[in-house]
Design a protein around this motif. Structure first.
Motif, short mmCIF file in Angstrom:
data_model
loop_
_atom_site.label_atom_id
_atom_site.label_comp_id
_atom_site.label_asym_id
_atom_site.label_seq_id
_atom_site.Cartn_x
_atom_site.Cartn_y
_atom_site.Cartn_z
N MET A 213 0.84 -1.28 0.07
CA MET A 213 0.14 0.14 -0.08
C MET A 213 0.84 1.17 0.06
O MET A 213 1.83 1.20 0.36
CB MET A 213 -1.04 0.10 1.09
CG MET A 213 -0.35 0.03 2.51
SD MET A 213 -1.46 0.01 3.92
CE MET A 213 -2.31 -1.76 3.82
N VAL A 214 0.29 2.53 -0.46
CA VAL A 214 0.82 3.66 -0.71
C VAL A 214 0.15 4.56 -0.19
O VAL A 214 -1.08 4.60 -0.20
CB VAL A 214 1.42 3.94 -1.88
CG1 VAL A 214 2.78 3.01 -2.32
CG2 VAL A 214 0.41 4.06 -3.02
N HIS A 215 0.58 5.63 0.75
CA HIS A 215 -0.09 6.93 0.91
C HIS A 215 0.88 8.13 0.99
O HIS A 215 1.78 7.89 1.44
CB HIS A 215 -1.08 6.68 2.24
CG HIS A 215 -0.41 5.58 3.07
ND1 HIS A 215 -0.84 4.35 3.10
CD2 HIS A 215 0.57 5.89 4.19
CE1 HIS A 215 0.13 3.61 4.12
NE2 HIS A 215 0.81 4.68 4.40
N GLY A 216 0.33 9.37 0.69
CA GLY A 216 1.17 10.52 0.71
C GLY A 216 0.27 11.59 0.85
O GLY A 216 -0.81 11.70 0.69
N ILE A 217 0.88 12.71 0.97
CA ILE A 217 0.68 14.10 0.94
C ILE A 217 1.28 15.22 0.29
O ILE A 217 2.64 14.73 -0.23
CB ILE A 217 0.63 14.65 2.29
CG1 ILE A 217 1.97 14.64 2.76
CG2 ILE A 217 -0.47 13.57 3.27
CD1 ILE A 217 1.99 15.36 4.48
N VAL A 218 0.81 15.98 -0.22
CA VAL A 218 1.61 17.21 -0.97
C VAL A 218 1.86 18.13 0.30
O VAL A 218 1.21 18.83 0.93
CB VAL A 218 0.71 17.96 -1.98
CG1 VAL A 218 1.24 19.09 -2.67
CG2 VAL A 218 0.03 17.01 -2.88
N THR A 219 3.20 18.29 0.25
CA THR A 219 3.82 19.30 1.41
C THR A 219 4.05 20.75 0.87
O THR A 219 4.27 21.56 1.55
CB THR A 219 4.98 18.70 2.07
OG1 THR A 219 5.95 18.58 0.99
CG2 THR A 219 4.63 17.45 2.88
N ASP A 220 4.27 20.67 -0.46
CA ASP A 220 4.45 21.95 -1.21
C ASP A 220 3.85 21.93 -2.49
O ASP A 220 4.16 21.41 -3.31
CB ASP A 220 5.68 22.44 -1.12
CG ASP A 220 6.17 23.85 -1.68
OD1 ASP A 220 5.04 24.42 -1.87
OD2 ASP A 220 7.32 24.30 -1.86
#
Length: 379
Positions: free
Chosen positions: A201-208
């Motif tokens: 599984m993968v999960h992420g966010i946009v930090t900029d």
């Protein structure tokens, strides 16, 4: 354990009341040391880690590590119940100190920072803090009791895209849009999800994603976490994700850099004998652990304790608390981490870990097995 109940619960509540993030757990570290320092444990630093420590009692041949975590989560405090982990670890160490001489034990309480983000135990392994330890134990709170808890292997990366600024209306054709690289990457990852192997599984966010809507952004950044059932599967996933990260750069003309944000976490591999012993202790205390055949269906997310169990016999059981249906990393679990069931988990958790270590020390066969494994590792 009953005699120190008040002190242990005060410790749990005090850590909970002042949550500190990874590598900044200075107050929590001091609080976790206090009771064992009073008991005569010898406390030392761990090179390169300001909020880690080792507290040692006894001089027996069998060296047992008891891991204390105490870092919190951004915004929601101790939603993973690390205050319970720290207090139960202190209780375990204090209980074992009472029998260390008679059982030929050396008890090492390990203050392990940055489990949530930073891989404190992995860094402590590299620093040699576990070199003399033959077996390691700890527990974790959760919604249910699990004796042989499993976890997923994990790695985290920050992906930075660099393009070129330009006015979004006057000269957009002169810009190279780093935010578009993020979009392409996320689309690629979304499509990849259909082909992920079981357990990946993968999960992420946009930090900029840029600073002004009328400026083509020259800089953008993502942070992604990748998980898999084991380290081999994780490496395969990382390779496929690297292609998605590159796609964003290729599709937009940006440059990109992928940076590992912390040491990779290996999967938990609980020692079978220690797991069955702690299971029996759960039952003795009136708990109902998940049946062994179902344990793999309840992965814990990921933990750097997995790195420890890859090198030595260890356990990381889950002790259930009443969180009203909430799971870890939810605000409701933060509140539950100091309720009556959480207090019970501190005392019963310390009791079951201490009794498990005593059983190990008293079993000639298992004691010999653990020491032989340590000797192989040390040679």
């Amino acid at each position: 354990m009953t005699r120190r109940r008040g002190d242990l619960l005060e410790l749990s509540h005090s850590i909970h009341a002042e949550p500190e993030l990874a590598f900044d757990e200075h107050r929590s570290r001091a609080k976790t040391q206090a009771l064992v320092a009073e008991r005569g444990f010898e406390i030392s630093e761990v090179a390169g880690l300001d909020t880690a420590f080792r507290a040692v009692f006894g001089s027996g041949e069998l060296v047992i590590g008891v891991c204390a975590e105490y870092d919190a989560l951004p915004g929601i405090g101790h939603a993973c119940g690390h205050n319970i982990i720290a207090a139960s670890a202190v209780g375990t160490a204090l209980a074992l100190a009472e029998v260390a001489d008679s059982l030929g034990l050396t008890v090492v309480l390990l203050g392990t920072p940055a489990e949530e983000l930073g891989g404190g135990k992995a860094l402590m392994l590299d620093a040699g803090a576990f070199d003399d330890i033959a077996a390691a134990v700890m527990l974790h709170p959760g919604p249910i009791d699990i004796a042989a808890a499993r976890s997923l292997a994990l790695s985290e990366a920050t992906i930075t895209y660099t393009g070129r600024e330009s006015h979004a209306a006057v000269a957009p054709h002169l810009g190279v849009n780093a935010a578009d690289a993020v979009t392409v990457t996320q689309v690629a990852i979304g499509l990849l999800r259909q082909q992920l192997a079981p357990g990946q599984m993968v999960h992420g966010i946009v930090t900029d994603g840029g600073q002004a809507s009328n400026v083509i952004p020259a800089h953008a950044e993502l942070r992604y976490t990748m998980r898999a059932t084991n380290s081999e599967s994780l490496r395969e996933l990382e390779t496929r994700m690297a292609g998605c990260f590159a796609a964003g750069a290729v599709g937009t003309g940006c440059e990109h850099v992928v940076t590992e944000t912390a040491p990779a976490y290996a999967e938990l591999t609980p020692d079978p004998w220690l797991s069955e012993t702690v299971r029996a202790e759960m039952v003795r205390l009136g708990r109902t652990p998940v049946p062994p055949e179902l344990e793999a269906s309840f992965p814990l997310g990921s933990t750097d304790m997995g790195n420890v169990t890859q090198l030595m016999p260890g356990i990381h059981p889950v002790v259930g608390i009443d969180a009203g249906g909430a799971s870890i990393h939810q605000p409701q679990f933060t509140a539950a981490a100091v309720n009556a069931s959480a207090d019970t988990a501190v005392i019963e958790g310390a009791t079951m870990l201490a009794r498990t270590v005593v059983a190990l020390a008293e079993s000639d066969v298992e004691r010999g097995r653990v020491l032989e494994l340590w000797q192989r590792r040390a040679s």
